[in-house]
Design a protein around this motif. Structure first.
Motif, PDB file in Angstrom:
ATOM      1  N   VAL A 204     -48.816  24.142 172.368  1.00  0.00           N
ATOM      2  CA  VAL A 204     -49.874  23.955 173.377  1.00  0.00           C
ATOM      3  C   VAL A 204     -50.830  25.147 173.320  1.00  0.00           C
ATOM      4  CG1 VAL A 204     -50.331  23.944 175.877  1.00  0.00           C
ATOM      5  CG2 VAL A 204     -48.596  22.419 174.922  1.00  0.00           C
ATOM      6  N   GLU A 205     -50.266  26.339 173.161  1.00  0.00           N
ATOM      7  CA  GLU A 205     -51.089  27.563 173.036  1.00  0.00           C
ATOM      8  C   GLU A 205     -51.972  27.476 171.788  1.00  0.00           C
ATOM      9  OE1 GLU A 205     -52.791  30.903 174.166  1.00  0.00           O
ATOM     10  OE2 GLU A 205     -51.235  29.927 175.355  1.00  0.00           O
ATOM     11  N   GLU A 206     -51.411  26.936 170.694  1.00  0.00           N
ATOM     12  CA  GLU A 206     -52.188  26.771 169.463  1.00  0.00           C
ATOM     13  C   GLU A 206     -53.340  25.784 169.676  1.00  0.00           C
ATOM     14  OE1 GLU A 206     -53.001  27.223 165.192  1.00  0.00           O
ATOM     15  OE2 GLU A 206     -52.286  28.440 166.864  1.00  0.00           O
ATOM     16  N   CYS A 207     -53.107  24.726 170.446  1.00  0.00           N
ATOM     17  CA  CYS A 207     -54.190  23.770 170.757  1.00  0.00           C
ATOM     18  C   CYS A 207     -55.332  24.488 171.470  1.00  0.00           C
ATOM     19  CB  CYS A 207     -53.662  22.636 171.645  1.00  0.00           C
ATOM     20  SG  CYS A 207     -52.593  21.471 170.787  1.00  0.00           S
ATOM     21  N   ARG A 208     -54.983  25.392 172.387  1.00  0.00           N
ATOM     22  CA  ARG A 208     -56.022  26.159 173.097  1.00  0.00           C
ATOM     23  C   ARG A 208     -56.776  27.052 172.112  1.00  0.00           C
ATOM     24  NH1 ARG A 208     -51.851  27.277 177.258  1.00  0.00           N
ATOM     25  NH2 ARG A 208     -52.050  25.649 178.834  1.00  0.00           N
ATOM     26  N   ASN A 209     -56.032  27.711 171.213  1.00  0.00           N
ATOM     27  CA  ASN A 209     -56.668  28.573 170.212  1.00  0.00           C
ATOM     28  C   ASN A 209     -57.631  27.785 169.331  1.00  0.00           C
ATOM     29  OD1 ASN A 209     -55.136  30.700 171.144  1.00  0.00           O
ATOM     30  ND2 ASN A 209     -53.558  30.514 169.563  1.00  0.00           N
ATOM     31  N   MET A 210     -57.288  26.519 169.072  1.00  0.00           N
ATOM     32  CA  MET A 210     -58.117  25.665 168.209  1.00  0.00           C
ATOM     33  C   MET A 210     -59.236  24.976 168.984  1.00  0.00           C
ATOM     34  SD  MET A 210     -54.998  23.951 166.010  1.00  0.00           S
ATOM     35  CE  MET A 210     -56.035  22.862 165.005  1.00  0.00           C
ATOM     36  N   LYS A 211     -59.335  25.308 170.290  1.00  0.00           N
ATOM     37  CA  LYS A 211     -60.370  24.711 171.174  1.00  0.00           C
ATOM     38  C   LYS A 211     -60.235  23.186 171.265  1.00  0.00           C
ATOM     39  CE  LYS A 211     -62.684  28.725 171.651  1.00  0.00           C
ATOM     40  NZ  LYS A 211     -61.711  29.624 171.064  1.00  0.00           N
ATOM     41  N   LEU A 212     -58.994  22.711 171.245  1.00  0.00           N
ATOM     42  CA  LEU A 212     -58.748  21.270 171.386  1.00  0.00           C
ATOM     43  C   LEU A 212     -58.476  20.949 172.855  1.00  0.00           C
ATOM     44  CD1 LEU A 212     -56.319  20.692 168.364  1.00  0.00           C
ATOM     45  CD2 LEU A 212     -58.710  20.005 168.483  1.00  0.00           C
ATOM     46  N   ASP A 213     -58.943  19.797 173.304  1.00  0.00           N
ATOM     47  CA  ASP A 213     -58.645  19.347 174.670  1.00  0.00           C
ATOM     48  C   ASP A 213     -57.270  18.712 174.692  1.00  0.00           C
ATOM     49  OD1 ASP A 213     -61.013  20.159 175.804  1.00  0.00           O
ATOM     50  OD2 ASP A 213     -62.037  18.252 175.425  1.00  0.00           O
ATOM     51  N   LEU A 214     -56.379  19.251 175.518  1.00  0.00           N
ATOM     52  CA  LEU A 214     -55.055  18.659 175.692  1.00  0.00           C
ATOM     53  C   LEU A 214     -54.961  18.203 177.143  1.00  0.00           C
ATOM     54  CD1 LEU A 214     -52.181  18.014 174.702  1.00  0.00           C
ATOM     55  CD2 LEU A 214     -51.539  20.356 175.272  1.00  0.00           C
ATOM     56  N   LEU A 215     -54.980  16.884 177.349  1.00  0.00           N
ATOM     57  CA  LEU A 215     -54.958  16.333 178.706  1.00  0.00           C
ATOM     58  C   LEU A 215     -53.537  16.336 179.264  1.00  0.00           C
ATOM     59  CD1 LEU A 215     -57.323  13.268 178.108  1.00  0.00           C
ATOM     60  CD2 LEU A 215     -57.955  15.588 178.830  1.00  0.00           C
ATOM     61  N   VAL A 216     -53.448  16.503 180.587  1.00  0.00           N
ATOM     62  CA  VAL A 216     -52.128  16.490 181.228  1.00  0.00           C
ATOM     63  C   VAL A 216     -51.537  15.083 181.125  1.00  0.00           C
ATOM     64  CG1 VAL A 216     -52.669  18.339 182.849  1.00  0.00           C
ATOM     65  CG2 VAL A 216     -53.146  15.971 183.484  1.00  0.00           C
ATOM     66  N   PRO A 217     -50.202  14.948 181.243  1.00  0.00           N
ATOM     67  CA  PRO A 217     -49.625  13.605 181.190  1.00  0.00           C
ATOM     68  C   PRO A 217     -50.162  12.736 182.323  1.00  0.00           C
ATOM     69  CG  PRO A 217     -47.970  15.253 181.843  1.00  0.00           C
ATOM     70  CD  PRO A 217     -49.187  15.995 181.422  1.00  0.00           C
ATOM     71  N   ASP A 218     -50.264  11.458 182.053  1.00  0.00           N
ATOM     72  CA  ASP A 218     -50.831  10.522 183.037  1.00  0.00           C
ATOM     73  C   ASP A 218     -50.152   9.166 182.858  1.00  0.00           C
ATOM     74  OD1 ASP A 218     -52.362   8.737 184.490  1.00  0.00           O
ATOM     75  OD2 ASP A 218     -54.291   9.546 183.851  1.00  0.00           O
ATOM     76  N   VAL A 219     -49.507   8.673 183.920  1.00  0.00           N
ATOM     77  CA  VAL A 219     -48.769   7.406 183.806  1.00  0.00           C
ATOM     78  C   VAL A 219     -49.665   6.244 183.386  1.00  0.00           C
ATOM     79  CG1 VAL A 219     -46.843   7.941 185.364  1.00  0.00           C
ATOM     80  CG2 VAL A 219     -49.005   7.089 186.328  1.00  0.00           C
ATOM     81  N   SER A 220     -50.979   6.356 183.630  1.00  0.00           N
ATOM     82  CA  SER A 220     -51.883   5.240 183.318  1.00  0.00           C
ATOM     83  C   SER A 220     -52.386   5.244 181.872  1.00  0.00           C
ATOM     84  CB  SER A 220     -53.093   5.246 184.259  1.00  0.00           C
ATOM     85  OG  SER A 220     -52.682   4.973 185.585  1.00  0.00           O
TER      86      SER A 220
END
Length: 324
Positions: A204-220
């Motif tokens: 997840v930290e690497e995703c931030r370093n890569m400037k990628l959007d990681l959305l929180v989990p969502d049941v929908s």
């Protein structure tokens, strides 16, 4: 195998999630080495082990022209040129024995095995064969003896190049995917390690370093695995939430196909409550997967029993054909 973006990423040490290259020490070495060919990756995979690691600074210094390679003898330059005078591979040990001391292919392999296993009696016999063969080829006896000592030292931890090359190719391909399909790559890596919470935190930290959007989990909108939506954002996989199994998630994903859940009561009406029990719902609320159901987490927690009861009543009414 000469993709600029891939080698740029490699030189920056951005190898988290990349096969064979993701350890902290390896990434630091990549930044110092700045590999620009597949041969560099093959060499690094072979060198980055106890013993041969001591040769990494020399490899880097020779690669960047800060030191001159030492080929031990002019006839060995073709054998050692690609590794800047460092004997890294078992194949180089065999080639050196053939070129310098006139060994046959089979004889060179016996020498390699004897050196690798450090069989003393065999080594003494091989030392004589090597020096005698080298002298016959015009090499000074003292020089031949010195070269044998050097070759013996390398052979003790020499790596099989064909093995290393196969590893390096997979490393390169993995990195190529990371360079050109970053969101899809990280979603795949997160999915592969989603049962390992510590690894997920690192990724997840690497995703931030890569400037990628990681959305929180969502049941929908979340699936069991990490996925990428049409906007190129990574959607957190429900399978990475502790306390949830595949059965409950399957039921949630199936129910969400009808459209987004409106609130916790709508959620309980549409999922299979035999699979999605109270404990599973608590895990979903704590993870933030129900944050979009119109209430804060404390209210959602307080509503679970009532929502389950109402959904049960609705189910019984439907089964009995009753309308209220």
């Amino acid at each position: 195998l000469d993709d600029k973006a891939t080698f740029e990423m490699l030189g920056e040490g951005a190898a988290t999630g990349v096969f064979q290259l993701e350890s902290t020490g390896m990434r630091s070495t990549l930044r110092a080495m700045k590999p620009d060919t597949l041969e560099d990756i093959i060499a690094l995979v072979s060198l980055y082990r106890p013993g041969p690691m001591a040769n990494i600074p020399k490899y880097i210094a020779c690669k960047h022209g800060q030191e001159e390679p030492d080929y031990m003898h002019p006839v060995l330059e073709p054998v050692l040129k690609e590794t800047f005078g460092i004997m890294i591979y078992q194949e180089q040990v065999q080639q050196a024995a053939r070129i310098l001391a006139g060994y046959t292919l089979g004889g060179a392999d016996i020498l390699r095995r004897a050196m690798g296993k450090k069989i003393r009696a065999e080594m003494e016999a091989q030392r004589k064969n090597f020096i005698d063969g080298a002298v016959e080829n015009g090499v000074h006896k003292g020089t031949a003896a010195d070269i044998f000592v050097q070759v013996e030292k390398f052979a003790g931890y020499g790596f099989n190049k064909s093995h290393s090359a196969a590893y390096a190719l997979v490393s390169y391909q993995t990195l190529w995917l990371k360079a050109h399909y970053p969101a899809e790559f990280m979603a795949a890596v997160l999915t592969a390690d989603m049962q390992n919470t510590d690894k997920v935190v690192t990724l997840v930290e690497e995703c931030r370093n890569m400037k990628l959007d990681l959305l929180v989990p969502d049941v929908s909108r979340s699936a069991y695995t990490f996925t990428v939506n049409d906007q190129g954002q990574i959607v957190y996989g429900l399978g990475a939430i502790k306390g949830l199994g595949e059965g409950p998630i399957e039921s949630i994903v199936e129910a969400a196909k009808e459209g987004p859940f409106q609130d916790i009561f709508d959620f309980c009406r549409r999922v299979d409550l035999k699979k999605v029990n109270k404990r599973a719902m608590e895990a979903l609320i704590r993870s933030g997967a129900m944050d979009k159901l119109g209430a804060d987490r404390a209210k959602l927690m307080a509503s679970i029993d009532k929502a389950i009861q109402q959904a049960d009543q609705q189910s019984r009414n439907d089964a009995a054909g009753m309308v209220d």
